[in-house]
Design an enzyme around this catalytic site. Structure first.
Site, mmCIF file in Angstrom:
data_model
loop_
_atom_site.group_PDB
_atom_site.id
_atom_site.type_symbol
_atom_site.label_atom_id
_atom_site.label_comp_id
_atom_site.label_asym_id
_atom_site.label_seq_id
_atom_site.Cartn_x
_atom_site.Cartn_y
_atom_site.Cartn_z
ATOM 1 N N ARG A 256 1.385 -30.997 -12.480
ATOM 2 C CA ARG A 256 0.247 -31.513 -11.138
ATOM 3 C C ARG A 256 0.617 -32.838 -10.771
ATOM 4 O O ARG A 256 0.160 -33.025 -9.735
ATOM 5 C CB ARG A 256 -1.124 -31.504 -12.067
ATOM 6 C CG ARG A 256 -2.318 -31.776 -11.201
ATOM 7 C CD ARG A 256 -3.648 -31.537 -12.031
ATOM 8 N NE ARG A 256 -4.777 -32.510 -11.181
ATOM 9 C CZ ARG A 256 -5.448 -32.042 -10.278
ATOM 10 N NH1 ARG A 256 -5.261 -30.700 -9.855
ATOM 11 N NH2 ARG A 256 -6.352 -32.653 -9.680
ATOM 12 N N VAL B 174 -6.735 -33.304 -3.668
ATOM 13 C CA VAL B 174 -6.215 -32.601 -4.203
ATOM 14 C C VAL B 174 -7.658 -31.993 -5.437
ATOM 15 O O VAL B 174 -8.005 -32.963 -6.007
ATOM 16 C CB VAL B 174 -5.021 -32.603 -5.246
ATOM 17 C CG1 VAL B 174 -4.725 -31.411 -6.202
ATOM 18 C CG2 VAL B 174 -3.918 -32.926 -4.106
ATOM 19 N N SER B 175 -8.054 -30.801 -5.460
ATOM 20 C CA SER B 175 -9.169 -30.525 -5.837
ATOM 21 C C SER B 175 -8.937 -30.534 -7.719
ATOM 22 O O SER B 175 -7.808 -30.598 -8.016
ATOM 23 C CB SER B 175 -9.560 -28.895 -6.035
ATOM 24 O OG SER B 175 -9.893 -28.855 -4.498
ATOM 25 N N ALA B 176 -10.138 -30.887 -8.391
ATOM 26 C CA ALA B 176 -9.890 -30.988 -9.759
ATOM 27 C C ALA B 176 -9.505 -29.954 -10.522
ATOM 28 O O ALA B 176 -9.577 -28.647 -9.838
ATOM 29 C CB ALA B 176 -11.511 -31.245 -10.224
#
Length: 430
Positions: free
Chosen positions: A41, A74-76
């Site tokens: 990530r 960028v989403s959790a």
């Protein structure tokens, strides 16, 4: 040596966040677990430290506007996990992603495999340039990144088996239905009367029917699909702000007199255990109350005129005649493990309006609490009422391009508290 140490630490952080999401039931499938374990990530979030990149419940902001407001992120990991689970992406599928960040498109590319296709579209060229660069650099050059307004979808590569929207949408454009195969799935953070839920829809003919909904938060859609809520400052200052998603009351000035009346307080005896999410309560009140809005209080100007448990966000309502308003608020119950919910109201008929709003709260408690939540259907704007599937008591939300129908199945055995969230989440969403 430092690079190797950072890589090892990143691997450990990634394993830890995935284990946490598996334990909490956010990740339930082997496929989603595999891709979230396998893709680093932090490579797609170079703006963030390793700790921030692998925070389970926090997004990484990748761009802000001139006012400092986040416009891309960028989403959790938690949100990416449950949206991927909602989407149920399988090998060989053709997928459209609305809102480009890079990482989610990489997950999708792994899920569809060599026989599938992923197209990612965003209105901002700076965002798409970033996403395309990262995808190419880290092994996903096959992902098609398109710059454009997603209101029209991406017809050149339609139809799609799945459309996944990663920005907050107030409306459902017709293209998101027509470019989806029949029985295909749309996952979208849909804003309904100011409340956002990640809703998984299945296409059935010319409309969509929900299969699940999860509480979430996203940066708002830009371009044609942008929608601004309207605010009402009921004291003439920003001490108390009411925010309406579907238009202001007809005569907002009538509330000027409401703030000069004594506050009525009515406690309902409806209790909720600390740590239990209140998302179905929120949606029910939003769809049941005619003048629904949300209320916030400026702590620097707070005179005590209103006294909500959460000054940042409270469910509220304005009466049909526009002269009274009320808001929901919890207080610690006699048993410290619970909150009791009540209603505060101001206006010339404050006590009567508090009783009316409390009645909806009690209805939720007796008939819908612990249930599956609403069935949500989306039809193109202009669809006649006779073609809508909506039982008595349904709420139809009129949008620019769609009609959103919410109906609530009764769940009389629903007083049990079966799902848990953190107390911080209750504070944030009450």
């Amino acid at each position: 040596m430092a690079d190797q140490s950072d890589a090892t630490r990143a691997d450990l952080l990634r394993e830890n966040v995935v284990e946490k999401l598996v334990a909490r039931g956010e990740i339930v499938s082997d496929e989603v677990e595999r891709v979230m374990r396998g893709i680093p990530r932090h490579l797609f979030t170079p703006e963030a430290s390793l700790d921030d990149a692998y925070s389970a419940y926090n997004a990484v902001v990748t761009k802000r506007n001139a006012s400092g407001v986040a416009v891309s992120s960028v989403s959790a990991p938690q949100v990416q996990a449950f949206m991927l689970e909602q989407a149920d992406v399988r090998p060989g599928m053709r997928v459209l992603e609305v809102g480009s960040g890079g990482l989610n498109a990489a997950y999708l590319a792994e899920l569809v495999g060599d026989r599938g296709e992923v197209t990612s579209v965003d209105i901002d060229a700076e965002v798409t340039d970033r996403a395309a660069r990262l995808l190419k650099e880290y092994g996903y050059p096959q992902v098609r990144v398109v710059t454009g307004d997603a209101h029209g979808g991406v017809p050149d590569h339609a139809p799609y088996d799945r459309i996944i929207v990663t920005v907050g949408a107030w409306d459902i454009p017709v293209a998101w239905i027509t470019q989806l195969v029949d029985r295909g799935r749309l996952v979208v953070p849909l804003r309904m009367r100011g409340l956002m839920r990640s809703v998984a829809f299945q296409r059935v003919g010319d409309h969509l029917v929900s299969t699940s909904a999860r509480i979430c938060g996203f940066v708002p859609m830009q371009g044609i699909g942008a929608h601004e809520s309207q605010v009402l400052l009921i004291t003439g200052t920003d001490e108390v702000t009411l925010r309406f998603d579907d238009g202001l009351p007809t005569e907002p000035s009538l509330l000027d007199n409401a703030v000069r009346t004594p506050r009525a307080e009515l406690w309902t005896g409806v209790t909720i255990r600390r740590g239990v999410p209140v998302d179905t309560l929120q949606l029910f009140m939003a769809t049941a109350l005619p003048g629904f809005c949300t209320m916030s209080v400026n702590p620097d100007l707070d005179s005590g005129l209103v006294a909500p448990y959460n000054r940042r966000f409270s469910l509220a309502s304005v009466s049909e005649d526009g002269r009274n308003f009320a808001y929901l608020t919890p207080r610690p119950a006699a048993d410290a493990a619970f909150f009791e919910y009540g209603v505060h109201a101001l206006g010339p008929e404050a006590e009567a309006f508090a009783e009316r709003v409390a009645g909806f709260l009690i209805t939720w408690d007796r008939k819908h609490r612990g249930g599956p939540g609403p069935r949500i259907a989306v039809y193109p704007a202009g669809t006649p009422d006779t073609r809508l599937s909506h039982p008595p008591g349904s709420r139809v939300l009129e949008k620019a391009h769609s009609r959103v129908v919410l109906s609530w199945p009764e769940h009389p055995a629903g007083r049990g508290d079966s799902e848990y969230a953190s107390e911080k989440e209750i504070d944030r969403h009450v």
